[in-house]
Design an enzyme around this catalytic site. Structure first.
Site, PDB file in Angstrom:
ATOM      1  N   GLY A  11       0.839  -1.207   0.000  1.00 34.01           N
ATOM      2  CA  GLY A  11       0.000   0.000   0.000  1.00 34.01           C
ATOM      3  C   GLY A  11       0.868   1.248   0.000  1.00 34.01           C
ATOM      4  O   GLY A  11       1.820   1.332   0.769  1.00 34.01           O
ATOM      5  N   ARG A  21      13.396  10.197  -2.659  1.00 32.57           N
ATOM      6  CA  ARG A  21      14.291  11.341  -2.908  1.00 32.57           C
ATOM      7  C   ARG A  21      15.531  11.273  -2.002  1.00 32.57           C
ATOM      8  O   ARG A  21      16.661  11.533  -2.435  1.00 32.57           O
ATOM      9  CB  ARG A  21      13.503  12.626  -2.656  1.00 32.57           C
ATOM     10  CG  ARG A  21      14.284  13.921  -2.830  1.00 32.57           C
ATOM     11  CD  ARG A  21      13.285  15.064  -2.687  1.00 32.57           C
ATOM     12  NE  ARG A  21      13.885  16.377  -2.660  1.00 32.57           N
ATOM     13  CZ  ARG A  21      14.285  16.988  -1.552  1.00 32.57           C
ATOM     14  NH1 ARG A  21      14.187  16.367  -0.385  1.00 32.57           N
ATOM     15  NH2 ARG A  21      14.784  18.200  -1.605  1.00 32.57           N
ATOM     16  N   SER A  56      15.386  13.502 -11.471  1.00 35.33           N
ATOM     17  CA  SER A  56      14.261  12.558 -11.541  1.00 35.33           C
ATOM     18  C   SER A  56      13.384  12.699 -10.303  1.00 35.33           C
ATOM     19  O   SER A  56      12.213  12.313 -10.326  1.00 35.33           O
ATOM     20  CB  SER A  56      14.754  11.104 -11.596  1.00 35.33           C
ATOM     21  OG  SER A  56      15.783  10.936 -12.518  1.00 35.33           O
ATOM     22  N   ARG A  72       0.796  -4.900  -5.171  1.00 31.98           N
ATOM     23  CA  ARG A  72       0.873  -6.100  -4.331  1.00 31.98           C
ATOM     24  C   ARG A  72       1.187  -7.227  -5.305  1.00 31.98           C
ATOM     25  O   ARG A  72       0.550  -7.354  -6.354  1.00 31.98           O
ATOM     26  CB  ARG A  72      -0.446  -6.336  -3.624  1.00 31.98           C
ATOM     27  CG  ARG A  72      -0.845  -5.155  -2.726  1.00 31.98           C
ATOM     28  CD  ARG A  72      -1.814  -5.562  -1.654  1.00 31.98           C
ATOM     29  NE  ARG A  72      -2.335  -4.402  -0.944  1.00 31.98           N
ATOM     30  CZ  ARG A  72      -1.716  -3.839   0.090  1.00 31.98           C
ATOM     31  NH1 ARG A  72      -0.562  -4.309   0.511  1.00 31.98           N
ATOM     32  NH2 ARG A  72      -2.255  -2.801   0.695  1.00 31.98           N
ATOM     33  N   GLY A 102       5.770  -2.223   3.798  1.00 30.04           N
ATOM     34  CA  GLY A 102       5.439  -2.814   5.093  1.00 30.04           C
ATOM     35  C   GLY A 102       6.012  -4.214   5.240  1.00 30.04           C
ATOM     36  O   GLY A 102       6.952  -4.583   4.528  1.00 30.04           O
ATOM     37  N   ASP A 103       5.416  -4.969   6.112  1.00 30.07           N
ATOM     38  CA  ASP A 103       5.872  -6.330   6.428  1.00 30.07           C
ATOM     39  C   ASP A 103       6.069  -7.235   5.206  1.00 30.07           C
ATOM     40  O   ASP A 103       7.077  -7.907   5.070  1.00 30.07           O
ATOM     41  CB  ASP A 103       4.808  -7.015   7.291  1.00 30.07           C
ATOM     42  CG  ASP A 103       5.139  -6.878   8.752  1.00 30.07           C
ATOM     43  OD1 ASP A 103       6.052  -6.084   9.062  1.00 30.07           O
ATOM     44  OD2 ASP A 103       4.484  -7.554   9.569  1.00 30.07           O
ATOM     45  N   GLY A 104       5.062  -7.225   4.334  1.00 32.65           N
ATOM     46  CA  GLY A 104       5.086  -8.073   3.144  1.00 32.65           C
ATOM     47  C   GLY A 104       6.275  -7.710   2.265  1.00 32.65           C
ATOM     48  O   GLY A 104       6.942  -8.592   1.691  1.00 32.65           O
ATOM     49  N   THR A 126       4.114   2.683   5.420  1.00 36.05           N
ATOM     50  CA  THR A 126       2.715   2.235   5.429  1.00 36.05           C
ATOM     51  C   THR A 126       1.935   3.115   6.400  1.00 36.05           C
ATOM     52  O   THR A 126       2.488   3.530   7.424  1.00 36.05           O
ATOM     53  CB  THR A 126       2.567   0.759   5.860  1.00 36.05           C
ATOM     54  OG1 THR A 126       1.199   0.518   6.232  1.00 36.05           O
ATOM     55  CG2 THR A 126       3.418   0.394   7.057  1.00 36.05           C
ATOM     56  N   ASP A 128      -0.275   2.093   8.266  1.00 34.83           N
ATOM     57  CA  ASP A 128      -0.782   1.252   9.358  1.00 34.83           C
ATOM     58  C   ASP A 128       0.017   1.345  10.661  1.00 34.83           C
ATOM     59  O   ASP A 128      -0.463   0.961  11.715  1.00 34.83           O
ATOM     60  CB  ASP A 128      -0.829  -0.215   8.925  1.00 34.83           C
ATOM     61  CG  ASP A 128      -1.748  -0.441   7.738  1.00 34.83           C
ATOM     62  OD1 ASP A 128      -2.688   0.360   7.564  1.00 34.83           O
ATOM     63  OD2 ASP A 128      -1.524  -1.400   6.988  1.00 34.83           O
ATOM     64  N   ASP A 130       2.320  -0.580  11.548  1.00 32.21           N
ATOM     65  CA  ASP A 130       2.317  -1.951  12.077  1.00 32.21           C
ATOM     66  C   ASP A 130       3.636  -2.684  11.832  1.00 32.21           C
ATOM     67  O   ASP A 130       3.666  -3.915  11.826  1.00 32.21           O
ATOM     68  CB  ASP A 130       1.155  -2.746  11.449  1.00 32.21           C
ATOM     69  CG  ASP A 130       1.275  -2.854   9.933  1.00 32.21           C
ATOM     70  OD1 ASP A 130       2.112  -2.154   9.334  1.00 32.21           O
ATOM     71  OD2 ASP A 130       0.521  -3.646   9.339  1.00 32.21           O
ATOM     72  N   MET A 170      -8.628   2.521   8.725  1.00 33.14           N
ATOM     73  CA  MET A 170      -7.706   1.479   8.244  1.00 33.14           C
ATOM     74  C   MET A 170      -6.664   1.124   9.304  1.00 33.14           C
ATOM     75  O   MET A 170      -6.620   1.735  10.375  1.00 33.14           O
ATOM     76  CB  MET A 170      -7.001   1.952   6.971  1.00 33.14           C
ATOM     77  CG  MET A 170      -7.782   1.702   5.700  1.00 33.14           C
ATOM     78  SD  MET A 170      -6.797   2.140   4.259  1.00 33.14           S
ATOM     79  CE  MET A 170      -7.831   1.494   2.939  1.00 33.14           C
ATOM     80  N   ARG A 172      -5.179  -2.368   8.921  1.00 32.08           N
ATOM     81  CA  ARG A 172      -5.066  -3.826   8.794  1.00 32.08           C
ATOM     82  C   ARG A 172      -5.361  -4.453  10.151  1.00 32.08           C
ATOM     83  O   ARG A 172      -6.489  -4.332  10.599  1.00 32.08           O
ATOM     84  CB  ARG A 172      -3.670  -4.199   8.295  1.00 32.08           C
ATOM     85  CG  ARG A 172      -3.616  -5.533   7.596  1.00 32.08           C
ATOM     86  CD  ARG A 172      -2.229  -5.802   7.084  1.00 32.08           C
ATOM     87  NE  ARG A 172      -1.875  -4.949   5.975  1.00 32.08           N
ATOM     88  CZ  ARG A 172      -2.162  -5.212   4.708  1.00 32.08           C
ATOM     89  NH1 ARG A 172      -2.799  -6.318   4.417  1.00 32.08           N
ATOM     90  NH2 ARG A 172      -1.833  -4.400   3.744  1.00 32.08           N
ATOM     91  N   GLN A 252      -7.702   7.695   3.249  1.00 31.31           N
ATOM     92  CA  GLN A 252      -6.640   7.779   4.266  1.00 31.31           C
ATOM     93  C   GLN A 252      -5.246   7.555   3.695  1.00 31.31           C
ATOM     94  O   GLN A 252      -4.246   7.837   4.342  1.00 31.31           O
ATOM     95  CB  GLN A 252      -6.889   6.716   5.352  1.00 31.31           C
ATOM     96  CG  GLN A 252      -8.164   6.936   6.115  1.00 31.31           C
ATOM     97  CD  GLN A 252      -8.611   5.665   6.836  1.00 31.31           C
ATOM     98  OE1 GLN A 252      -8.376   5.504   8.011  1.00 31.31           O
ATOM     99  NE2 GLN A 252      -9.259   4.758   6.127  1.00 31.31           N
TER     100      GLN A 252
HETATM  101  O1  F6P Z   1      -1.468  -1.417   4.366  1.00 29.17           O
HETATM  102  C1  F6P Z   1      -2.161  -0.269   4.019  1.00 29.17           C
HETATM  103  C2  F6P Z   1      -3.610  -0.549   3.801  1.00 29.17           C
HETATM  104  O2  F6P Z   1      -4.247   0.656   3.427  1.00 29.17           O
HETATM  105  C3  F6P Z   1      -4.344  -1.189   4.979  1.00 29.17           C
HETATM  106  O3  F6P Z   1      -4.699  -0.227   5.946  1.00 29.17           O
HETATM  107  C4  F6P Z   1      -5.522  -1.826   4.296  1.00 29.17           C
HETATM  108  O4  F6P Z   1      -5.986  -2.940   5.021  1.00 29.17           O
HETATM  109  C5  F6P Z   1      -4.946  -2.258   2.972  1.00 29.17           C
HETATM  110  O5  F6P Z   1      -3.785  -1.482   2.764  1.00 29.17           O
HETATM  111  C6  F6P Z   1      -5.861  -2.088   1.801  1.00 29.17           C
HETATM  112  O6  F6P Z   1      -5.243  -2.669   0.708  1.00 29.17           O
HETATM  113  P1  F6P Z   1      -5.634  -2.395  -0.805  1.00 29.17           P
HETATM  114  O7  F6P Z   1      -5.168  -1.015  -1.153  1.00 29.17           O
HETATM  115  O8  F6P Z   1      -4.873  -3.437  -1.536  1.00 29.17           O
HETATM  116  O9  F6P Z   1      -7.108  -2.494  -0.903  1.00 29.17           O
END
Ligand code: F6P
Length: 320
Positions: A11, A21, A56, A72, A102-104, A126, A128, A130, A170, A172, A252
């Site tokens: 995200g 930058r 750039s 993703r 993020g984590d992923g 992110t 989140d 998180d 939001m 997650r 958000q």
């Molecule tokens: O990780 C950021 C986030 O906005 C989360 O808050 C939310 O659960 C998720 O991404 C939404 O994902 P997508 O943009 O793939 O719908």
């Protein structure tokens, strides 16, 4: 390290551009070449890679989203996909990679570092908040301002109409954004993933405060906990006060990054390049107690937990 690539993944978050930058300018300052990978790991696999120059990254510090695009790309779990991605990097002579996400996104960086000895550094980006090993992720503060502005607006109309407003925020599985926005927005009730959701208890509390003369209320709920529209209906039926639910959604994620996120992004970007120059690999950047720090990515993913702000939740109980 001579040629560094950078990508944003997962995200998007306001302030990612400042981090890009930061990486580009500080790498060039150190005499390195820099390459941008478009659309995250998807672009890495599909070889969407371009050399970046100083200009750039002009005029992006103030822009939301990410100029590199994001995606993703669960396919990156496939070893064959990763092999192709690394081959693409090597084709350009690229010898290191900075991943903002993020984590992923960290998981991809970890795998490339481990399997190919390809030095990667992760930067937490992110909304989140998180990611372990950092007090703040890039984008969180901007998203918080956005959520608070939305809550303020909902307060106006809920108050005028003597209604209850449920606001889905939001995050997650992380309650940080909800908790912070709820405190700043003066929400009476907070539902976060870190605490078991007790609907009966919530409705009883609302009933009690209405009996005590309350005529409107704001309830902040983290996404993925319940169907907020169904909850609104249930509350309305029980307490006999009109109830509306608003899902803030992707609003958000967008918008002009606040100064905090621009500074955080800039600092983390420069720091990531410093780490690569020191010969570090498989590390992720964080800010803890105002200081930039770095941790092992594997540790951040597997072992480190972000502590939940119990005291903030407790404080919120005493504010209404
Ligand atoms: O990780 C950021 C986030 O906005 C989360 O808050 C939310 O659960 C998720 O991404 C939404 O994902 P997508 O943009 O793939 O719908």
């Amino acid at each position: 390290v001579q040629k560094v690539a950078i990508l944003t993944s997962g995200g998007d978050a306001p302030g990612m551009n400042a981090a890009i930058r930061g990486v580009v300018r500080s790498a060039l300052y150190a005499g390195l070449e820099v390459y941008g990978v478009y659309d995250g790991y998807y672009g890495l696999y599909h070889n969407h890679i371009e050399k970046l120059e100083r200009y750039s990254v002009s005029d992006i510090i103030n822009r939301g989203g990410t100029m590199l695009g994001s995606a993703r790309f669960p396919e990156f779990k496939d070893p064959a996909v990763r092999a192709k991605a690394v081959e693409n990097l090597r084709q350009y002579g690229i010898d290191s990679l900075v991943v903002i996400g993020g984590d992923g996104s960290y998981m991809g960086a970890k795998l490339i570092t481990e399997e190919y000895g390809f030095p990667c550094i992760g930067i937490p980006g992110t909304i989140d908040n998180d990611v372990a090993g950092t007090d703040y992720t890039i984008g969180f503060q901007t998203a918080l301002e956005t959520a608070v502005t939305a809550i303020d607006r909902l307060r106006d109309t809920s108050s005028s109409h003597h209604r209850i407003s449920i606001i889905e925020i939001m995050g997650r599985n992380c309650g940080d954004l909800t908790l912070s926005a709820a405190i700043a927005g003066g929400c009476e009730y907070i539902v976060v993933s870190e605490k078991q959701f007790n609907k009966v208890d919530l409705i009883e509390k609302i009933e009690r405060s209405i009996a005590n003369g309350k005529r409107h209320a704001l309830i902040a709920v983290t996404e993925h906990i319940c169907d907020v529209n169904a909850l609104a209906k249930e509350i309305e039926d029980r307490v006999n006060l009109e109830t509306r639910a608003t899902i803030l959604g992707h609003i958000q994620r967008g918008g002009t990054p606040c100064a905090f996120d621009r500074i955080l992004g800039s600092r983390m970007g420069v720091y990531a390049v410093d780490l690569l120059l020191e010969g570090q690999a498989g590390r992720c950047v964080g800010i803890q107690n105002e200081h930039l720090v770095h941790h092992d990515i594997v540790d951040a993913i597997n072992n480190m937990k972000r502590p939940f702000k119990e005291d903030w939740l407790e404080l919120s109980n005493r504010l209404f």
